[in-house]
Design an enzyme around this catalytic site. Structure first.
Site, PDB file in Angstrom:
ATOM      1  N   ASP A 127      -7.085  -1.796   3.680  1.00  0.00           N
ATOM      2  CA  ASP A 127      -6.364  -2.816   3.056  1.00  0.00           C
ATOM      3  C   ASP A 127      -6.779  -4.367   3.580  1.00  0.00           C
ATOM      4  OD1 ASP A 127      -4.449  -1.112   1.879  1.00  0.00           O
ATOM      5  OD2 ASP A 127      -3.731  -0.614   3.765  1.00  0.00           O
ATOM      6  N   ASP A 164       0.757  -1.098  -0.014  1.00  0.00           N
ATOM      7  CA  ASP A 164      -0.011  -0.051  -0.017  1.00  0.00           C
ATOM      8  C   ASP A 164       1.026   1.213   0.008  1.00  0.00           C
ATOM      9  OD1 ASP A 164      -2.252   1.620   0.390  1.00  0.00           O
ATOM     10  OD2 ASP A 164      -1.643   1.531   2.478  1.00  0.00           O
TER      11      ASP A 164
END
Length: 758
Positions: free
Chosen positions: A650, A447
């Site tokens: 996420d 990420d």
């Protein structure tokens, strides 16, 4: 009638079956991977069931069945018949499961502690004080509750497996401890039986007790990891408020969130969570949507713009119209996808359990064969009735020396030391599966925000366009200190670090979508974007224009500070890249690992960050579901994928990945879903984590190798294979010592991990 097998079979045969339905149920009382196999087998053979699957990792079963042929109660009855249970007809089945797991863990912890307490004096007497009066009787009294009370689950589970023609580690534990205890009890009360045959009657109470303690300890470690399975889902559900305020006929009413209907108008006040998905009808505010986009800067919301359940309103207030409620919201979809990703993984088949499926029946067969061979041929080798005595001794010796202690300790001891080594290096590891898979990782997905970058907007550069900085900096500080815009906090923090003091302002005004303004000593000052400057005809010279363009190309946000005529300062705000990110990514690439970056941010920012850290493969403007889909795509291409993230957005991707790693400064949910957490949020810990996995797995393999070599050599000797050659028979007491030595060697090998460099 539904529950009768004949009636069920008739319904199916005559073609009266209805359309199958698929439901998921929590399963209780499963203690090993073999339990999951038993539950799945029982479900599949239940009349009316089309298909079924059981996931040991999340303790759930999915069943596709014909509701006309079999009821949920029938399924529950079938599972209860083999000693397990299905949770049906519960308002909150996950809560029931979590409560049962907590009870099971607490019970197991108490049993392990008490077993250890009672076993210590047995071991001390058995090893050092065998000659004291009533030594055998004392050991019998202390070890009986350990073996048959605190270790009763081994016997119960072994019996359940035996009823269905199956064996597992519990079978071998029950046999070895049970026979060792009963054999020792016989020797305690009938020592003359052996004395008449010239044999000393040894007892093995300490062996039986210690076996139970070691195996209980291993199960406790496993249960502790399993007890946290559902907490991620609980925290996601906690993002939704329990009640909401709706407006009907200009009257506000508070109702449960479950009662909200599409079309109702809902009031959201400062700091509140948004309860359902909808569209703003009046008012303005900034909303923290990091749970969806992962981006740290709250998004401005005004009329006709969408808002999502679970996101957090900032300082403003507004009303919005409900568009999606209940299971249709984005938050509900994230919850569902996390559950599906966790449930889609195959049950964790521990290597020891798989081997035990072959090892256990083989050992039992060898013990029986040993007894028969000695009974048939022992008379020619051993005088008279001693054939039975030797047959019994050798078969018991086989079971004692084949005790699964070393086998059972091989994995958990290495995992315990590996986890401790990880903690020393700021890597928290939740379960063995992560360590087992980490060394196979050949693709790492990162990420951006909070992982590669710091995850918080900060002033990267402030350039003054005039010399009287002291006075105007105080005015800038005062303006931004009163602003509600999220970027204002970054400027305030920056100026605070320079010890800038505030000044009193007049006529402060917030200009929605543009910035703020106020008067100081008769002069109007403004902070905002380019649109604010254009509205008031404030010109920007070419040097400033060039600088601003450069910053924008680097994906920085530019803020202008002006008076009534000119630009006083330009401020560049960006999410700073962590110092260690580039080096960590380079290390991973040098090891042959593919590295990808995923972000919900715009392509320009994504490209700038990717270039800065040396990445060529990145994806921008991705939603949470897109991240999980990308990982699935990599997995379909044969990649073993590690996902590294820090936000709620996420969580789906983390659940989907083979190895999931959360940043320690990220959201609780990301850390809960992830199997590893980097305490320092330093990407440099990722190569260390993967190296730790490689070394831990190597130690586990060494442990298993020695455990099996020990059995391959020890079992034939215990059976008496050397007797025809040199007359050697292994004493059961020596067999017990050898068993203990094998356990010590496994533990000692695991402890070597402490001194290894990562």
């Amino acid at each position: 009638m539904n529950g009768h097998p004949t009636a069920v079979a008739k319904t199916v045969r005559t073609g009266a079956a209805s359309k199958p339905v698929r439901k998921t149920y929590p399963v209780l009382e499963m203690s090993c991977a073999a339990c999951a196999v038993s539950v799945e087998s029982m479900l599949k053979t239940t009349p009316g069931v089309v298909d079924a699957g059981v996931n040991y990792a999340n303790q759930q079963a999915w069943v596709e069945f014909d509701p006309q042929a079999v009821t949920q109660q029938d399924l529950q009855t079938a599972i209860r018949s083999i000693g397990y249970d299905l949770v049906i007809d519960a308002e909150d089945p996950l809560a029931v499961q979590a409560e049962a797991q907590e009870r099971q863990y607490e019970s197991l912890k108490k049993r392990t502690i008490w077993a250890a307490v009672l076993s210590v004096p047995v071991v001390v007497i058995g090893m050092f004080f065998m000659t004291i009066p009533y030594a055998n009787e004392i050991m019998l009294v202390l070890s009986a509750p350990v073996v048959f009370g605190l270790g009763r689950s081994f016997f119960v589970n072994a019996w359940k497996q035996a009823r269905h023609g199956k064996t597992n580690m519990d079978t071998l534990v029950a046999l070895s401890t049970g026979i060792a205890f009963l054999f020792s009890t016989f020797n305690t009360f009938n020592p003359d039986f052996w004395h008449r045959r010239g044999i000393h009657p040894h007892v093995y109470f300490e062996t039986a007790a210690v076996i139970v303690v070691f195996i209980l300890l291993g199960k406790l470690l496993e249960e502790r990891a399993k007890s946290n399975t559902s907490s991620a889902i609980k925290k996601l559900m906690g993002l939704q408020p329990k009640t909401v305020r709706i407006v009907e006929n200009d009257v506000e009413t508070e109702i449960p969130v479950a009662s909200v209907r599409v079309g109702q108008v809902i009031v959201v006040r400062p700091g509140e969570k948004i309860p359902v998905d909808g569209v703003v009808v009046s008012g303005t505010s900034f909303v923290d949507e990091s749970m969806i986009s992962g981006e740290p800067v709250p998004v401005e919301k005004k009329a006709e713009q969408a808002v999502f359940a679970g996101t957090i309103n900032q300082k403003g207030s507004f009303r919005f119209r409900a568009e999606k409620v209940g299971a249709d919201t984005v938050l509900a979809q994230i919850i569902r996808m996390v559950q599906d990703a966790q449930g889609s993984k195959a049950p964790v088949q521990k290597l020891v359990d798989r081997i035990a499926g072959i090892f256990v029946p083989v050992v039992i067969s060898i013990a029986l064969l040993t007894f028969l061979v000695w009974m048939l041929f022992g008379r020619s080798a051993v005088a008279g009735e001693n054939a039975f005595a030797q047959a019994l001794l050798t078969s018991v010796t086989v079971l004692v020396i084949a005790c699964p202690c070393a086998l059972g300790l091989a994995t958990p001891t290495a995992i315990m030391v590996g986890v401790g080594k990880g903690a020393d290096n700021q890597i928290l590891i939740k379960d063995a599966e992560s360590l087992e898979l980490g060394h196979k990782v050949n693709a790492v997905v990162l990420d951006k925000t909070g992982t590669i970058t710091a995850g918080k907007p900060a002033v990267s550069t402030l350039e003054w366009q005039r010399s009287d900085i002291d006075q105007v900096s105080s005015i800038l500080f005062a303006l931004e200190n009163q602003s509600e815009h999220p970027l204002a906090d970054a400027v305030v923090e920056y100026l605070t670090g320079l010890s800038v003091k505030s000044v009193p302002l007049e006529s402060f005004e917030s200009l929605t979508g543009r910035g703020v303004s106020a008067r100081y000593e008769g002069v109007t000052y403004r902070v905002g974007n380019r649109r604010l400057l254009d509205e008031h005809g404030i010109s920007v010279d070419s040097a400033v224009e060039k600088r601003v363009k450069q910053w924008q190309d680097e994906a920085r946000t530019v803020v202008y500070f002006t008076n009534e005529k000119t630009v006083l300062a330009i401020i560049a705000i960006a999410d700073q890249i962590k110092e260690t990110s580039k080096a960590a990514i380079e290390t991973l690439k040098n090891r042959g690992i593919d590295v990808y970056m995923l972000t919900g941010d715009n392509p320009q920012t994504a490209r700038a960050v990717a270039q800065a850290v040396g990445l060529t493969d990145f994806r921008a403007e991705v939603m949470p579901s897109d991240k999980a889909a990308f990982i699935q795509e990599l997995q379909s291409r044969g990649k073993v994928v590690a996902m590294v993230g820090d936000g709620i957005n996420d969580s789906q991707a983390l659940a989907q990945a083979d190895v999931s790693i959360a940043m320690g400064k990220g959201s609780d949910i990301a850390m809960d879903v992830a199997r590893m957490t980097l305490i320092t949020s330093d990407l440099g810990s990722i190569p260390k984590a993967l190296e730790l996995s490689r070394k831990t797995v190597r130690v586990i393999r060494q442990n298993l190798f020695w455990a099996f070599i020990y059995n391959l050599i020890g079992i034939p000797i215990a059976a008496g294979i050397l007797f025809p050659i040199n007359g050697f028979l292994l004493n059961p007491m020596i067999a017990g010592a050898a068993m203990a030595l094998s356990s010590v060697s496994v533990v000692s090998n695991s402890l070597r991990l402490r001194g290894m460099r990562l």
